[in-house]
Design a protein around this motif. Structure first.
Motif: not given
Ligand code: NAP
Length: 488
Positions: A10-13, A37-41, A67-71, A301-302
Motif C-alpha cells: 500500500v502506497r502512503p501519500i 480500489g487504488a492501494r494507497v493510504c 512526511s513528504i520526504r518519506r512518501t 496505479a494505471f
C-alpha cells in the motif's frame, strides 16, 4: 498528522487539505480514490493559512516536510498566503523545498461542458518551469520610485523542463511540442530556453518541435487551440498561459496539475482556495479528482487512474454538474453529490469519449544534464552602475564624464528603464529616478580589475547614491550582456 498502517504494498501519500474550498475538494478526491480500489493510504498534514496563523512564517511545518520526504507523493489542496502573517507563499516554499521543477497542466475538452470552444477538440498540455524565472522572488525597491524583480533562468533549469516536455510527449502519445518564449525581447533569459529547446529537439526525432513567441501563442490558443499538443514555457508565461487553457475547457474547477521533481511529485488543482464559495459544499471537485488521476498514474496505479478518469468523463457527460458549469435552468449538484456520482460510475465508460494510452513517464536523469561549458577566456570590459537621480540626463551624464576624466574608464552611455538617454538620441523618454550608467575600459585590451571598479564606486558615492553594480563580462569574446535601446 494521521499516519495509517501500511500493509503490504500500500502506497502512503501525504495529503494537505489546504485552505478555503481545499478540504471539500480534497475530501471528494480522497473518497473517489479509495472507492477505485487504488492501494494507497493517507498521511494527513497541514500547510497554509492555519500554519501562518500559528506564527510559522513558511506556512509549512516540519512534520509536513518530514512526511513528504518519506512518501515522496503529495495530494494537495490550494494554500492561501494571508497578508500580515508570512511573506512567502507556502506553495512556492513547497515547490522550492522539493525542487518540483516541472508543472504539468493538461487541458482537454470535457464531455457535457459547453464552452465557446466546445467541439474543437482542445486536448493540450502546458508544461511550465516551476522554480526559476521571475518567481525566484528576488525583488528590490531600488529607489523610492523603482522596483526590480530578477528574472533568473539557468541552462540546467531550461534543459530539465525541455527534456520533461519531450519525455511527457512520448509518454502521452503526442506528436508535437511547441516551446513558447519571449526570446525576441529577452535574448539571454528567454533566449536560453529557446536555444536549449532547439539543441535538445533533435534527440526526439519522433516529435515535431516548433518555437513560437509567447504572445503569438496566446493569440493562436484562442484562434486555433486544436493545433497544440504540448507547450513548454517559462514560469510566469506558463502561469498565465495555463490559466488561459483552463478557460478554454470550462474553467478553473476542471483543470488538474502535477508538480514533478526528481524526488517528489505534488498533485493539485490549478485553482486557488476560492474563499467566496468555501464551506458551502458547492465547489467543483473535478480538477482535484483529475489531479488524483495524475497522481495514480505517477505511482503506477494505471488501472485505478483509468477507472476514475472514465467515471469522471461519464459523470460530466450525464450532465451531473456543479454550479460553476451547470447550464442555466439545470439543477447544480453539490461537491459531495458530484463525488458520489463519480463513485457510482466507477467501472462504467461512455462510448463517446476515449482516453489516450499512457506509458510511464521517464524523468530526465539529473546526473546526465549538460553543465554549462566554462569559457576559456573571460574579460570584464566595464560595469553598469545603477544610481538614484532626480535631475536631467544631460546633467547626470556631464557629471559622470567629469568623474572618469583621466582614468582608464569612460562613460559609454546612460539609460533610463533600458533606453539610452545620454548621449542624447532624440528619443522622448519619460525619465524616472533610476539610471543605469555604463562605464567601459578605454582600452580594447585588458580587464577591469576590482580595485579600479571599487575606486570608481568610491568616487561616485561622494556625489551620487548608487544601489547596484553589474559587471560587463565577455565569455570567449562573446558579450554576456545586452545593449540598451538606442545604444551603438
Ligand atoms: P481562485 O481561488 O482560483 O478562485 C477564483 C474564482 O474561480 C473563484 O472565486 C470561483 O469563482 C472560481 N473557482 C475556483 N475554483 C473553483 C472550483 N473548484 N469550483 C467552482 N468555482 C471555482 O483564485 P483567487 O481568488 O485569485 O485566489 C484565492 C486564494 O487562493 C489566494 O490566496 C491565492 O493566493 C490562492 N491560490 C492558491 C493556489 C494554490 O494553492 N496552488 C493557486 C491559486 C491561488 P466564482 O466567483 O465564480 O465562484
Amino acid at each position: 498528522m494521521t499516519v495509517e498502517a501500511t500493509p503490504g504494498d500500500v502506497r502512503p501519500i501525504t495529503v494537505i487539505a489546504g485552505d478555503g474550498i481545499g478540504p471539500e475538494v480534497v475530501r471528494a478526491a480522497m473518497r473517489v480514490v479509495e472507492a477505485s480500489g487504488a492501494r494507497v493510504c493517507w498521511e494527513e498534514c497541514e500547510a497554509g493559512a492555519r500554519v501562518f496563523q500559528k506564527g510559522l512564517a513558511t506556512g509549512v511545518p516540519p512534520e509536513t516536510i518530514e512526511s513528504i520526504r518519506r512518501t515522496r507523493v503529495v495530494l494537495k489542496g490550494p494554500l492561501e498566503t494571508p497578508v500580515g502573517y508570512g511573506e512567502k507563499s507556502a506553495n512556492v516554499t513547497l515547490r522550492k523545498l522539493f525542487e518540483t521543477y516541472g508543472n504539468i497542466r493538461p487541458a482537454r475538452e470535457l464531455p457535457g461542458v459547453v464552452t465557446p470552444f466546445h467541439g474543437r477538440g482542445v486536448d493540450l498540455v502546458v508544461i511550465r518551469e516551476n522554480v526559476e524565472d521571475l518567481y525566484a522572488g528576488i525583488e528590490h525597491l531600488q529607489t523610492p520610485g523603482v522596483a526590480q524583480c530578477l528574472k533568473l533562468m539557468s541552462q540546467v533549469g531550461c534543459e530539465k523542463i525541455v527534456r520533461l516536455a519531450f519525455e511527457f510527449a512520448r509518454a502521452d502519445g503526442r506528436r508535437s511540442v511547441h516551446c513558447a518564449t519571449k526570446a525576441n525581447i529577452m535574448k539571454l533569459t528567454e533566449g536560453l530556453l529557446q536555444r536549449t529547446f532547439e539543441r535538445i529537439a533533435p534527440e526526439y526525432p519522433d516529435i515535431t518541435a516548433k518555437h513560437i513567441l509567447i504572445d503569438n501563442c496566446a493569440h493562436q490558443l484562442v484562434r486555433h487551440p486544436e493545433q497544440f499538443e504540448v507547450i513548454v514555457t517559462s514560469n510566469m508565461n506558463g502561469d498565465i498561459l495555463s490559466d488561459l487553457t483552463s478557460g478554454l475547457i470550462g474553467g478553473l474547477g476542471l483543470a488538474p496539475s502535477a508538480n514533478i521533481g526528481n524526488e517528489v511529485a505534488m498533485f493539485e488543482a490549478v485553482h486557488g482556495s476560492a474563499p467566496d464559495i468555501a464551506g458551502r459544499n458547492v465547489a467543483n471537485p473535478t480538477a482535484m479528482i483529475l489531479s488524483a488521476v495524475l497522481m495514480l498514474r505517477h505511482i503506477g496505479a494505471f488501472d485505478a487512474a483509468a477507472r476514475i478518469k472514465r467515471a469522471v468523463l461519464l459523470t460530466l457527460e450525464q450532465g451531473v454538474h456543479t454550479a460553476d458549469i451547470a447550464a442555466p435552468g439545470h439543477r447544480a449538484v453539490s461537491t459531495t453529490e458530484f463525488a458520489d456520482a463519480v463513485i457510482g460510475n466507477l467501472g462504467k465508460e461512455s462510448p463517446n469519449w476515449h482516453m489516450r494510452e499512457w506509458r510511464p513517464l521517464r524523468l530526465p536523469d539529473a546526473s546526465s544534464l549538460r553543465q554549462p561549458a566554462l569559457p576559456t577566456h573571460r574579460r570584464v570590459i566595464g560595469a553598469d552602475v545603477f544610481v538614484e537621480w532626480r535631475g536631467t540626463a544631460e546633467a547626470l551624464g556631464g557629471q559622470l564624464e567629469a568623474l572618469v576624466e583621466g582614468t582608464p574608464l569612460r562613460l559609454k552611455m546612460v539609460s533610463n528603464r533600458g533606453t539610452r538617454v545620454y548621449p542624447p538620441t532624440g528619443a522622448l523618454t519619460d525619465c524616472v529616478d533610476h539610471w543605469r550608467c555604463r562605464f567601459v575600459l578605454r582600452s580594447v585590451e585588458g580587464t577591469l580589475e576590482d580595485a579600479l571598479l571599487l575606486s570608481l564606486l568610491q568616487r561616485l558615492s561622494a556625489q551620487l547614491r548608487w544601489m547596484h553594480v553589474e559587471k560587463l563580462q565577455e565569455f570567449d569574446g562573446e558579450p554576456a550582456f545586452t545593449r540598451a535601446q538606442g545604444e551603438d
